[in-house]
Scaffold this active site. Structure first.
Site, mmCIF file in Angstrom:
data_model
loop_
_atom_site.group_PDB
_atom_site.id
_atom_site.type_symbol
_atom_site.label_atom_id
_atom_site.label_comp_id
_atom_site.label_asym_id
_atom_site.label_seq_id
_atom_site.Cartn_x
_atom_site.Cartn_y
_atom_site.Cartn_z
ATOM 1 N N SER A 127 43.373 44.770 50.510
ATOM 2 C CA SER A 127 44.772 44.698 50.941
ATOM 3 C C SER A 127 45.584 43.813 50.011
ATOM 4 C CB SER A 127 44.844 44.141 52.366
ATOM 5 O OG SER A 127 46.157 43.804 52.724
ATOM 6 N N TYR A 152 43.353 38.035 58.648
ATOM 7 C CA TYR A 152 43.183 39.395 58.130
ATOM 8 C C TYR A 152 42.987 39.371 56.615
ATOM 9 C CZ TYR A 152 44.463 44.097 56.590
ATOM 10 O OH TYR A 152 44.470 45.319 55.981
#
Length: 343
Positions: A127, A152
């Site tokens: 990501s 995350y």
């Protein structure tokens, strides 16, 4: 190739599996179909895949280690595209254990299955959030990514480290893709563009964080799929010029590679909202708020290395991409005369 696509009922997973099926590959899809967002949307995505043939779906969680291992053995998996993860930056502040279970425990189980079957190539979703507190723009894979600002992001960085250890120890070719704000039809309802659209249609106020002073490298789903599929048959090789004293962050002496995959053209959030308003034909009611914890002000992908490797060139403008999304949204949710009729 016998390709396993994890997160096959997810947004990117559906599109990647669909492209592979259209190219004639046999695809095994797994997904736990959790209720992080509407499971009906996930089931409807699966219907798109089942209609194509050569697709086999198993409802399964990556934490189910024995079932996962047996699936690899039974189906003789040769290639893996891992798009399963607990998604969402802000949700990680509320439910951290979901991220540990899925993004760390589940990913380790996947690596172990790849090791046992000597899988030819593992591509996995990282990501843009791994760039965290970095301010240098554009974000490049040569940059250090040691300061995540959300759990995350930390789990995605951990995935990259775990993948490298397996590439080093077991010579498994692994490619990590740092996705930059993917959008399009069949997208995730928790993403800003999706929730903006729903709220605008319903006449609700949209929350615009950091007072609109945000930029995102929005990337249309078809462009993302082009990059992912192009890499599948290009497993990374050990870098013969690897310098142990001056190591590169995105490659290795092991068969390991990291790429950014984005549009390379960041867009101001307010410009994005105005484009959405244009295609909906409705002006949004806006509430301007401060930055949220775990968020970053801007993302901007340097994609030079991916372009050199595959010829990857995003071609979908924000105007074109949002029009396609709005058209899909109106059809899927039966929007009539500006009124949302829930499915």
């Amino acid at each position: 190739m016998k390709i396993l696509v994890t997160g096959a009922a997810g947004f990117i997973g559906m599109y990647v599996a669909k492209r592979l099926l259209e190219e004639g590959h046999f695809v095994v899809g797994i997904d736990n179909l959790n209720d992080y967002y509407d499971p009906q949307l996930k089931n409807d995505r699966l219907l798109q895949l089942r209609e194509l043939g050569n697709f086999e779906f198993h409802k399964m969680d990556l934490t189910e280690r024995d079932r996962l291992r047996q699936l690899f053995l039974d189906k003789e998996i040769t290639h893996v595209i891992n798009l399963a993860a607990q998604a969402g930056v802000r949700y990680s502040l509320k439910n951290p254990h979901a991220y540990i279970d899925s993004n760390l425990v589940g990913f380790t189980n996947l690596l172990e299955s790849c090791r046992e079957l000597n899988v030819k190539h593992l591509i996995y979703a990282s990501s843009s959030s791994v760039y965290g507190a970095n301010r240098k723009m554009p974000f490049a894979t040569s940059d250090e990514v040691n300061h995540p600002v959300s759990l995350y992001a930390a789990t995605k960085k951990a995935n990259e480290l775990l993948a490298h250890s397996y590439s080093h120890l077991y010579h498994i070719p692994t490619t990590g893709l740092r996705f930059f704000t993917v959008y399009g039809p069949w997208g995730r309802p928790d993403m800003a563009y999706f929730s903006f659209t729903k709220n605008i249609v319903e006449g609700q106020t949209i929350k615009v964080f950091n007072h609109g002073e945000m930029m995102r490298d929005f990337t249309y789903i078809d462009d993302i799929v082009d990059g992912v599929v192009a890499l599948l048959e290009q497993p990374p090789q050990a870098d013969p010029n690897w310098d142990f004293e001056h190591p590169m962050a995105s490659s290795s002496y092991a068969p390991y590679k990291i790429y950014n995959i984005g549009n390379n053209q960041p867009v101001k959030l307010m410009d994005f909202i105005e484009t959405l308003e244009k295609h909906l034909g409705i002006e949004a009611k806006k509430e301007f708020l401060p930055m949220q914890p775990g968020d970053v002000q801007a993302t901007y992908a340097d994609i030079d290395d991916l372009q050199q490797a595959t010829g990857f060139t995003p071609s979908t403008s924000i105007d074109e991409g949002l029009k396609k999304f709005v058209d899909w949204f109106k059809t899927y949710y039966n929007v009539e005369a500006g009124v949302l009729i829930q499915k």
